[in-house]
Design a protein around this motif. Structure first.
Motif, PDB file in Angstrom:
ATOM      1  N   ASN A 143       0.909  -1.559  -0.339  1.00  0.00           N
ATOM      2  CA  ASN A 143      -0.016   0.126  -0.343  1.00  0.00           C
ATOM      3  C   ASN A 143       0.953   0.918  -0.139  1.00  0.00           C
ATOM      4  OD1 ASN A 143      -1.970   1.942   0.829  1.00  0.00           O
ATOM      5  ND2 ASN A 143      -2.729   1.132   2.427  1.00  0.00           N
ATOM      6  N   TYR A 144       0.803   2.209  -0.565  1.00  0.00           N
ATOM      7  CA  TYR A 144       1.160   3.772  -0.770  1.00  0.00           C
ATOM      8  C   TYR A 144       1.141   4.173  -0.159  1.00  0.00           C
ATOM      9  CZ  TYR A 144       5.427   1.088  -3.167  1.00  0.00           C
ATOM     10  OH  TYR A 144       6.332   1.240  -2.882  1.00  0.00           O
ATOM     11  N   THR A 145      -0.883   4.402   0.501  1.00  0.00           N
ATOM     12  CA  THR A 145      -1.930   5.572   0.553  1.00  0.00           C
ATOM     13  C   THR A 145      -1.597   6.269   1.604  1.00  0.00           C
ATOM     14  OG1 THR A 145      -3.293   3.697   1.337  1.00  0.00           O
ATOM     15  CG2 THR A 145      -3.389   3.927  -0.764  1.00  0.00           C
ATOM     16  N   GLN A 146      -1.006   5.628   2.430  1.00  0.00           N
ATOM     17  CA  GLN A 146      -0.433   6.552   3.585  1.00  0.00           C
ATOM     18  C   GLN A 146      -1.666   5.699   4.742  1.00  0.00           C
ATOM     19  OE1 GLN A 146       1.022  10.586   3.839  1.00  0.00           O
ATOM     20  NE2 GLN A 146       3.134   9.638   3.277  1.00  0.00           N
ATOM     21  N   ARG A 147      -2.680   5.483   4.235  1.00  0.00           N
ATOM     22  CA  ARG A 147      -3.801   5.263   4.880  1.00  0.00           C
ATOM     23  C   ARG A 147      -4.142   4.064   4.822  1.00  0.00           C
ATOM     24  NH1 ARG A 147      -6.442   8.027   0.380  1.00  0.00           N
ATOM     25  NH2 ARG A 147      -7.003   6.022  -0.713  1.00  0.00           N
TER      26      ARG A 147
ATOM     27  N   SER B  65      -5.787   0.191   7.276  1.00  0.00           N
ATOM     28  CA  SER B  65      -7.718   0.459   7.917  1.00  0.00           C
ATOM     29  C   SER B  65      -7.763  -0.085   8.995  1.00  0.00           C
ATOM     30  CB  SER B  65      -7.430  -1.010   7.289  1.00  0.00           C
ATOM     31  OG  SER B  65      -7.264  -2.057   5.482  1.00  0.00           O
ATOM     32  N   PHE B  66      -9.387   0.165   9.069  1.00  0.00           N
ATOM     33  CA  PHE B  66      -9.445   0.650  10.818  1.00  0.00           C
ATOM     34  C   PHE B  66      -9.394  -0.738  10.932  1.00  0.00           C
ATOM     35  CE2 PHE B  66     -12.244   2.019  14.246  1.00  0.00           C
ATOM     36  CZ  PHE B  66     -12.195   3.277  14.156  1.00  0.00           C
TER      37      PHE B  66
ATOM     38  N   GLN C  20      -6.173  10.156  13.466  1.00  0.00           N
ATOM     39  CA  GLN C  20      -5.594   8.871  13.605  1.00  0.00           C
ATOM     40  C   GLN C  20      -5.202   9.152  11.555  1.00  0.00           C
ATOM     41  OE1 GLN C  20     -10.228   6.283  12.068  1.00  0.00           O
ATOM     42  NE2 GLN C  20      -7.689   5.612  11.083  1.00  0.00           N
ATOM     43  N   TRP C  21      -3.949   8.531  11.543  1.00  0.00           N
ATOM     44  CA  TRP C  21      -3.561   8.606  10.264  1.00  0.00           C
ATOM     45  C   TRP C  21      -2.490   7.335  10.216  1.00  0.00           C
ATOM     46  CZ3 TRP C  21      -2.021  10.297  14.451  1.00  0.00           C
ATOM     47  CH2 TRP C  21      -0.845  10.465  15.484  1.00  0.00           C
ATOM     48  N   GLY C  22      -1.724   7.195   8.820  1.00  0.00           N
ATOM     49  CA  GLY C  22      -0.831   5.935   8.320  1.00  0.00           C
ATOM     50  C   GLY C  22       0.094   6.662   8.134  1.00  0.00           C
TER      51      GLY C  22
END
Ligand SMILES: Cc1cc2nc3c(=O)[nH]c(=O)nc-3n(C[C@H](O)[C@H](O)[C@H](O)COP(=O)(O)OP(=O)(O)OC[C@H]3O[C@@H](n4cnc5c(N)ncnc54)[C@H](O)[C@@H]3O)c2cc1C
Ligand SMILES: NC(=O)c1ccc[n+]([C@@H]2O[C@H](COP(=O)([O-])OP(=O)(O)OC[C@H]3O[C@@H](n4cnc5c(N)ncnc54)[C@H](O)[C@@H]3O)[C@@H](O)[C@H]2O)c1
Ligand SMILES: Cc1cc2nc3c(=O)[nH]c(=O)nc-3n(C[C@H](O)[C@H](O)[C@H](O)COP(=O)(O)O)c2cc1C
Ligand SMILES: [Zn+2]
Lengths: 184, 416, 993, 107
Positions: free
Chosen positions: B304-308, B310-311, B336-338
């Protein structure tokens, strides 16, 4: 003397829905070629029903056959009938590549009853209850454990989990069904 | 070049002029045609590498090229845990080097990075975990890392809000590093950037490296959104984007990019004075100086490259921490962040030469590289300047091929 | 002062008064109040202190955007810090207290910070507090922490419960204003499954307060009809008090339902966290009014113009008797009209625009109110409460023209659409020059699983600020089904952006213009950030903390980035916004944890004998999600004593171990043997039916991952035992290879771990106990070592394996799980005469260590290969391949320098502590002490009455008899000799009887 | 929070019902392979920012492993298909190519 006891010995709770452990049930895992004639015959011999379509359960009285995966069925019979059914299945499938395993003792069975029974599952399973088809068995998770359920009667769902987590599942059901928790 | 020193006196002086006379913390230069060394990625590791190239080796004709804003990658979004209680020798060496550099970083950089050696606890909640941590303590003692094993009573004393008795996983004790702690993450990047700039280096922001040029197996420069920039040596220090950069240079790294998430609660008055990591249940927590509880957990399992993220990972973490610290149940999650972390096959970093002459990589810090920033920069600078460094020796990208892993999951499970 | 008006209040029910307290003071409000309206109604304007300067703080807003008015709510197990009063419904008996001050709200020592504000500009702490070095941790940091932090720490365990729920819809519409309702009507008529959720307790949003008419009816009435219509549609679900907290990938929408916040203790779950899966999401989340940046804009009594209007219209509360309006647009004139309507004074409207000639300003002028165009506020007078406003020219530097006495100021800097949910998954914004606002860019939406747009913004959330446009937009976006509602509201002239008031304000004024009220970020701070090179909007945010407070900059962000753009001489879109992240407003951590607490925190797996263990003194050890008895404590007995007693009992007579947790996997089919040969390092295909064989499994990376006994049940069927933690993992691993690599091999597997209760009966008297039960022949001849047999024992259907992990004569017996407890009881009864002793995992561990058997997780840790453990005998030389074989051929794996398994015996008989390392001379290149081995298992052996250990030692097996140094605590060194790891019954005579 | 449709049972499963399994279509290198080949198979996995093929198991469902084509930069899912294949189905590749013209194709 009956030495066999179910995991929670039939405990039940009444909230806005009634949740209960349903006692022992004969269950047999069958793996094999679901398209084969032998498999069809085997199911017929075991439950008297047709082979279930993908994701379906066919129920006939106290027996049922459920589709679990492209090469797996779950056969449900009364607990006492499990061993004979295993033998019958083995016989019918002899010569085919298959696996039959008695899993009656590895499972716990629950019923959730009441007009709002679906709400209990709505809180625990990531499943769209409104689109649950007639005769569908849904394998999913209930909170943190694997489970499968189907609508067994009007306003009643039957849910199956592993035996070791029966206490946890009952805890979930009881909490979810607690009065005041109705989803208005 | 030089820079005006920061101090209480300077602030008082600034106050007299309504703070109109402060100079820029770093310059915003246009790129030169060529540098002795280019570092791609102005995260903590890239900036620290540049800083020690200058400070320790006098190499100052250096550009640090950043596609976004400096410190905006994982350096700007991590839970700031600093510790060096690693099990394996090579890890303990580089993390302890880093931790000790943190001790004096504010003074070295003349920028208060608020290093707070407030103490760090890794909870032992199963017999197995206890044995792993005790082993770590013994290893640490031989590695020159100060740690000790403490019992439940001492844990409770250090963290009064903790639920010692479980109910599910009673706390059997903790691996305690008294001089582990936290630092102000942004300040680390800013402090290094300011110091690099003061040495004459160019921090070039909003410029993306889009290609790597080589000639006869040797690097000659990089293509960027601002044109070609030449260099003799190239350091790729881009964390989650390591694979993308490596591909530009024609090789592959044993890296997978995964989302790791964190969150903060609303601020409250001091509630917890140490950093607590609970690896059995997967959650860790500390409190920032502003008062938020800073909380992190596990990674997603897919690239994943989205900086988000999964909750449900947030849920798992929060469940674990509510169980461990029941009073947080009535606090609220503020944000919250990623971030995209670079995970290697053995969860240890790569500081290495590459198949291309003149190209060096520093990546693979995954979920735990904030704490290592100064040590990694120190070692990477040595590797780039001299061709080898005792601190990077074991972290070669070729170790996987030899089967020479540096596996930290052995004792701690996670590596934040 | 703020007061409750005698008439009006569309949301309150005056027949239902409700008492509450604020800082111990008794106050009264009505059902329908928020805490904010109730506090204002009781003349409590000052409600808290700011973060950094401890400035007095009053209520500014009427909704989710409120930055100031946070209180501690409730007591004990229901205490919650930082409750936003504007979004908290009043309930009878509410106990509230203000925050972040000492000793009291009115007199706060921390307020000295405010006097020293010049010394605390943005980022001051990065520049100071560096000397002496230790001072940060010991002096400065504690002070900073104590003065920051807002709310108090709860001290009690939460008394409430929480739950999750899963929801599914074709369309989720977020926001129950006129736009959301319109969209729901259209989509509902189309037959879509629609959810409409609204965070407040009321439908209708702003329109009823703003005097909008729809389809010829006042908005209130239209809303009521719309809701009734929607309620009748079976395909539409309506939920109030439900906030869309975040929009995540693939249409995953988190909705936070505050079920019982307004009825605490009524037995309902407090919050319900909906995890919605939406085919599409429409955000009808409205717009938020912006403050204006003038000096003293944070003094209690300065409020948003729309909020003032809301308090009067919705709750019949007047924030002040004399309210000056400050604006750059026509909408704020509505507030003047509302105030006048309520009989309150409006001494002036200060309008920054050169002229104001629209219908609304004219209507205000017609009521005799002074309208000062081209003017601005130089400064607000008053400290804890507004006392007046000093007026200046907007175009100037702030020279005072006159002072107008007032006790409230209603400000409006224009509106910003609520774009949070639109942005959470990457939806982009575009700058709307006319309204000076960012609005969703419909050409760059967040996309879903199918790559198409997954969210549409509608109504004022889409920048359609006029009611007529908002409704039309919503109707069209939702498919234009049925006739479009027609909304009418007063015409408005264009607004004109004002980012600083007055335009030419100098540094002294700019240091008093608040952008972020809670975090005390001022215009001067943003300008300082720009000056110092923190030019990216993200740098400015982090350097100044702009927008990082609990309101997440709902009021401050746009103003802040406009100031930043100005300082950088660039257009606002070039600056851009910071990243929007969930949650929209903070959500309780309790709700995120859901039902998972206490007994159902995690699944606790129980064997059929679990309850027996529980009542018989089990000292539990968590093993994965199982809990296994570590030992059984008898009254007055310590753990160590219990373990030793158990071991002696087994070595001397007989013991029982609940081994039900061991994994049991059936592997069957024509290719099963071949498959197992790939899985295990040794040969399983050659195992004879009726026999058992111990096997090792490695990962493809070569490291040992599991071990266990395999039994061949029939020609094409094997049963593989795994470790307790390995059952699901290994079953998954088998399926992985069968499904993804060797899918043409004919093999089926089934995990039957839980089908059986399994008991190890171990000790010299084991056979006698079984014989007493009666049934199948368990004699040595009929049932040899490493063989299995099926039959009955004491009437139980049993499969009996003659295997031994203790080194004693031992049987492991599997019976159906449902009969497990009965079987256990039968064994206890049969064993009584032999003093049969249930034993736990620790006795098992020690006995296997006495025998030199390895344990996965002790001797292995994910870095150990079978060769390290001298298990070459279990690695087939004949096989060309098995999982892990190639990996084990790599250079470091075959290095002679790898540490290898040996036994260790201390010279003084003591026990080496767990985890100790053996040192070698000297240090390595990084100055670390050289090591040459470590302990992997170490115990006191009651059988041998001394410490025994196993360990991995460099060249260990070649160094028998050598003595190693293990430095342990307090500088002590334990000396241990390298010995054979088998300490007990080396020839295996005991197990083979 | 991904949803992926299991190609075996048709359930639109959400991520919590699934178990991720890394890169798809790996070619196993056993004894006899070079160190480079083995390293490539075990560790140097594809990690593209863009189109990616990966393994998922319908763990809380039918238990079957399946493969998915997904974009790691947007999380768009192009399709799912059974695991018993050594490269992505041609029509899926065509579909991806249509959506991502710059995609270099499966290699
Ligand atoms: C949520 C979270 C919590 C964490 N918690 C901790 C913790 O508690 N303790 C700890 O020690 N570690 C923690 N970490 C890990 C730590 O943050 C990272 O290991 C560390 O910050 C990596 O620093 P870096 O400089 O290598 O990478 P980054 O800070 O990510 O910097 C890399 C930079 O490279 C830039 N870049 C990428 N591609 C290009 C290109 N083509 N051209 C130019 N520039 C480019 C990026 O924009 C970025 O700024 C956490 C990480 C996350 C995400
Ligand atoms: N004249 C102006 O300058 C101006 C500016 C803004 C709005 N308005 C007025 O606003 C109205 C527009 O109607 P509308 O429906 O677009 O907006 P609205 O503001 O009336 O309604 C939005 C609704 O969404 C709810 N909401 C917001 N975020 C939410 C979330 N995350 N979860 C759940 N609910 C959430 C709010 O509580 C509110 O009820 C019209 O009356 C219009 O005239 C006028
Ligand atoms: C240690 C730490 C503390 C943080 N504290 C806050 C905070 O108090 N308020 C806030 O809004 N965000 C806080 N954040 C989160 C940042 O706002 C931001 O979300 C994070 O740095 C990731 O960046 P992004 O969201 O812009 O992608 C904090 C982040 C970190 C790493
Ligand atoms: Zn499936």
């Amino acid at each position: 003397m009956s030495k066999a006891v179910s995991a929670l010995e039939g405990v039940s709770h009444k909230g806005f829905a009634e949740v209960a452990e349903a006692g022992l049930r004969g269950m047999i895992t069958v793996r094999g070629d679901l398209a084969s004639g032998a498999m069809k015959k085997a199911v017929k011999a075991a439950t008297g029903t047709a082979l279930p379509a993908p994701r379906r359960i066919v129920i006939d009285g106290d027996k049922a056959a459920a589709w679990m995966s492209p090469d797996e069925l779950l056969i449900l019979v009364p607990y006492e009938a499990a061993q004979d059914t295993v033998a019958a299945l083995e016989k019918a499938l002899a010569g085919e590549h298959h696996l039959v395993a008695d899993v009656s003792d590895a499972r716990a069975v629950f019923t959730i009853k009441g007009a709002r029974a679906d709400q209990v599952l709505t809180k625990l399973c990531p499943v769209d209850m409104a689109t649950l088809a007639e005769g569908e068995i849904r394998r999913t998770r209930a909170a943190q454990v694997a489970a499968a359920f189907w609508k067994s009667e009007a306003e009643t769902f039957t849910l199956v989990s592993f035996r070791s987590v029966a206490g946890y599942v009952m805890g979930l059901l009881e909490t979810a069904a607690r009065a005041g928790g109705e989803i208005a | 070049m030089g820079m005006k020193r920061y101090s209480a006196f300077a602030i008082a002086k600034g106050a007299m002029s309504w703070h109109q006379n402060w100079e820029r913390a770093w310059r915003s230069p246009a790129p030169k045609a060529k540098y002795d060394a280019i570092i791609v990625g102005a995260g903590g590791h890239g900036l620290a590498t540049a800083y020690y190239l200058g400070k320790n080796f006098g190499i100052t004709n250096v550009a640090i090229i950043e596609k976004g804003w400096l410190g905006g990658g994982n350096t700007g979004r991590n839970t700031t845990i600093i510790r060096s209680n690693y099990l394996q020798d090579p890890s303990a060496a580089i993390y302890e080097k880093a931790r000790s550099l943190y001790e004096t970083m504010s003074q070295d950089l003349n920028y208060n990075v608020m290093f707070s050696p407030r103490g760090l606890l890794m909870l032992g909640q199963t017999e197995h975990e206890v044995r792993g941590y005790k082993r770590t303590v013994y290893a640490n003692n031989l590695q020159g890392v100060e740690t000790r094993w403490i019992g439940p009573a001492e844990v409770k004393k250090l963290v009064p809000i903790i639920n010692i008795d479980g109910p599910r996983y009673p706390i059997l004790g903790a691996l305690y590093q008294e001089r582990g702690g936290t630092a102000r993450h942004d300040a680390v990047a800013w402090g290094y950037a300011r110091a690099c700039s003061a040495m004459g280096m160019d921090v070039i922001q909003q410029t993306e490296v889009t290609g790597v040029k080589t000639e006869g197996g040797k690097v000659t420069g990089v293509e960027t959104t601002k044109g070609f920039i030449g260099c003799d040596r190239l350091g790729m220090v881009v964390a989650g984007h390591a694979s993308v950069l490596a591909e530009m240079a024609g090789f592959r790294l044993p890296i997978e990019s995964l989302a790791l998430q964190a969150m903060v609660s609303e601020p409250i008055k001091p509630a917890i004075d140490v950093v607590v990591m609970a690896n059995t249940v997967h959650g860790y927590m500390s409190q920032s100086d502003k008062g938020e509880l800073v909380i992190g957990g596990g990674t997603d399992g897919f690239n994943n490259y989205t900086q988000r993220g999964s909750f449900h990972h947030i849920e798992e973490t929060v469940r674990a921490l509510v169980e461990t610290f029941p009073i947080i149940s009535r606090l609220k999650m503020l944000r919250q962040w990623g971030g995209i972390v670079d995970m290697t096959g053995d969860r240890s970093p790569i500081l290495s030469k590459t198949p291309v002459d003149g190209i060096f990589v520093n990546c693979g810090w995954g979920t735990g590289g904030f704490k290592s920033i100064p040590g990694s920069g120190w070692a990477m600078a040595e590797l780039m300047a001299r061709g080898s460094s005792p601190l990077t020796e074991e972290f070669s990208m070729y170790r996987f091929r030899e089967g020479k892993f540096i596996d930290e999951s052995v004792a701690a499970g996670v590596a934040h | 002062m703020s007061t409750r008006l005698s008439k009006g209040g569309r949301l309150i029910d005056r027949s239902k008064p409700m008492g509450f307290t604020f800082n111990g003071k008794r106050m009264q409000g009505y059902q329908g109040d928020t805490l904010a309206s109730a506090l204002l109604g009781a003349d409590q304007m000052l409600v808290g202190r700011s973060f950094k300067y401890h400035r007095p703080r009053g209520i500014v807003a009427s909704g989710a955007e409120e930055p100031n008015a946070l209180v501690g709510l409730g007591q004990g197990g229901r205490f919650e810090p930082n409750q936003r009063v504007t979004t908290t419904e009043l309930f009878d008996g509410a106990v509230t207290e203000s925050q972040n001050h000492w000793p009291s709200l009115d007199f706060d020592v921390g307020a000295v910070n405010d006097k020293l504000y010049k010394f605390f500009p943005a980022g001051f702490y990065y520049k100071t507090f560096m000397f002496p070095r230790a001072a940060w941790k010991h002096v400065f940091e504690p002070i900073v922490r104590q003065s920051a932090g807002l709310g108090k720490v709860p001290t009690a365990r939460d008394e409430d419960r929480y739950e999750y729920a899963y929801g599914f819809a074709d369309l989720v519409i977020v926001g129950g204003g006129i736009a959301g309702l319109t969209a729901a009507l259209s989509a509902g008529r189309k037959g879509q499954r629609v959810w409409l959720i609204e965070q407040t307790a009321h439908w209708g949003g702003r329109a009823p307060v703003d005097g909008v008419e729809i389809d010829g009816k006042p908005a209130d009435e239209w809303v009521r009809t719309a809701v009734e219509t929607l309620e009748k549609m079976e395909n539409v679900t309506l939920r109030l008090r439900t906030m869309a907290s975040g929009l995540y990938d693939h249409g995953y929408l988190l909705a936070y339902e505050r079920v019982a916040d307004h009825t605490p203790g009524d037995g309902r779950p407090r919050h319900r966290l909906w995890r919605m899966r939406a085919g599409h999401v429409m955000t009808a989340t409205g717009a938020i009014e912006r403050p204006l940046s003038f000096a003293g804009n944070d003094v209690p009594g300065v409020m948003l113009a729309s909020a003032v209007r809301d308090y009067v219209a919705n709750w019949a509360v007047s924030p002040g008797d004399r309210t000056v309006i400050v604006t750059n647009n026509d909408d704020a004139y509505r507030t003047a009209l509302t105030l006048l309507e309520a009989g309150l004074a409006v001494p002036a409207v200060i309008d920054a625009r050169p002229e104001a000639k629209g219908a609304l300003p004219e209507a205000v002028r017609a009521r005799g109110v002074r309208v000062l165009t081209g003017h601005g506020v130089a400064k607000v007078k008053g400290a804890k409460r507004v006392t007046g406003v000093s007026v200046c020219m907007q175009a100037g530097e702030g020279a005072e023209i006159e002072t107008i006495a007032c006790d409230a100021i209603a400000m409006s800097g224009g509106w910003s659409p609520v774009v949070h949910l639109w942005s959470h998954c990457g939806g982009k914004l575009t700058w709307d020059e006319d309204h000076a606002m960012f609005r969703p860019d419909p050409t760059r939406p967040a996309t879903g699983a199918d790559g198409a747009a997954m969210v549409t913004a509608i109504g004022s959330a889409n920048g359609m600020l006029r009611a007529a446009d908002a409704v039309a937009d919503a109707h069209m976006a939702a498919g234009s089904e049925g006739t479009a509602p027609k909304a009418v509201s007063a015409e408005e002239a264009p607004m004109s952006p004002v980012w600083i008031m007055p335009e030419g304000a100098g540094p002294a004024l700019r240091m008093k213009m608040w952008l972020d009220y809670q975090n005390d970020v001022k215009v001067s701070d943003v300008q300082l950030a720009a000056r110092e090179g923190y030019e990216s909007v993200e740098h400015t945010k982090r350097y100044t903390t702009l927008g990082m407070a609990t309101d997440q900059g709902k009021l401050s962000n746009i103003n802040g980035l406009a100031v930043l753009s100005d300082a950088l001489h660039q257009a606002i879109p070039a600056t851009g916004t910071t990243t929007f992240r969930p949650p929209y407003t903070p959500i309780s951590i309790g709700a995120i944890a859901g039902e998972a607490r206490g007994e159902i925190f995690q699944p606790l797996r129980k064997t059929p004998m679990h309850d027996w263990h529980e009542v018989h003194g089990a000292h539990w050890e968590p093993v994965g999600q199982w809990r296994r008895p570590y030992c059984y404590l008898r009254t007055g007995e310590g753990v160590h004593d219990a373990v030793n007693r158990e071991i002696r009992a087994i070595r001397n007579s007989v013991g029982l171990l609940d081994a039900s947790t061991l994994g049991k996997i059936i592997v069957k089919g024509p290719d099963a043997g071949r498959f197992l040969d790939m899985l295990y390092t040794n040969m399983m295909s050659t195992l004879a039916v009726g026999k058992c064989r111990y096997g090792l499994m490695c990962t493809e990376n070569g490291f040992l991952s599991d071990d266990g006994v395999v039994a061949r049940l029939s020609e094409d069927t094997w049963l593989c035992h795994t470790t307790t933690g390995g059952a699901e993992r290994i079953h998954g691993w088998m399926e992985d290879w069968l499904q993804c690599e060797w899918w043409d091999w004919k093999v089926y597997t089934a995990n039957v771990t839980e089908e059986y209760a399994q008991v190890a009966v171990a000790g010299p008297n084991a056979r006698k106990v079984l014989e007493k039960l009666g049934g199948m022949d368990v004699s040595k001849d009929a049932h040899g070592f490493m063989e299995w047999r099926e039959g009955t024992l004491g009437g139980f259907r049993a499969r009996v394996y003659r295997i031994s992990f203790s080194g004693e004569l031992s049987y492991e017996i599997a019976v159906p799980a449902s009969e497990g407890r009965a079987f256990w009881d039968a064994l206890l009864a049969a064993g009584e005469e032999f003093g049969v002793t249930p034993y736990g995992t620790e006795a098992m561990h020690i006995m296997r260590a006495e025998k030199g058997f390895i344990m996965i997780g002790d001797e292995t840790d994910g870095t150990v290969i079978p060769q390290d453990l001298n298990l070459q005998w279990a690695i087939s030389k004949k096989k060309t391949d098995y999982l892990g074989k190639r990996a084990q051929e790599r250079s470091y794996m075959v290095s002679p320098d790898r540490w290898k398994l040996v036994g260790l015996e201390t010279l003084d008989g003591s026990v080496i502590p767990d985890g100790a390392y053996a040192v070698a001379d000297g240090v390595n290149a990084n100055g670390q002490r050289n090591m040459q081995g470590r302990v992997t298992s170490t115990y006191y052996s009651p059988t041998l009455n001394k410490g025994i250990a196993m360990g991995l030692v460099k060249h260990g097996p070649d160094r028998m008899g050598e003595v190693l140094d293990f430095p342990v605590d307090d500088g002590k060194v334990i000396k241990a000799r390298i010995v054979d790891p088998v300490f007990y019954d080396k020839d295996g005579e005991k197990q083979n009887v | 929070m991904l949803t992926l449709e299991c190609p075996y049972c048709g359930v639109k499963a959400e991520e919590t019902e699934l178990q991720p399994g890394g890169e798809a279509h790996l070619k196993r290198y056993g004894p006899g392979s070079t160190d480079e080949e083995f390293d490539g198979y075990m560790f140097s996995r594809k990690n593209p920012k863009g189109v990616h093929f990966e393994r998922w198991r319908h763990a809380y469902g039918c238990g079957k492993w399946f493969l998915a084509a997904r974009c790691t930069a947007t999380l768009e899912v192009f399709g799912t298909y059974p695991a018993q294949t050594s490269e992505p189905p041609a029509e899926l590749q065509a579909k991806i190519k249509a959506k991502r013209p710059n995609w270099e194709g499966y290699k």
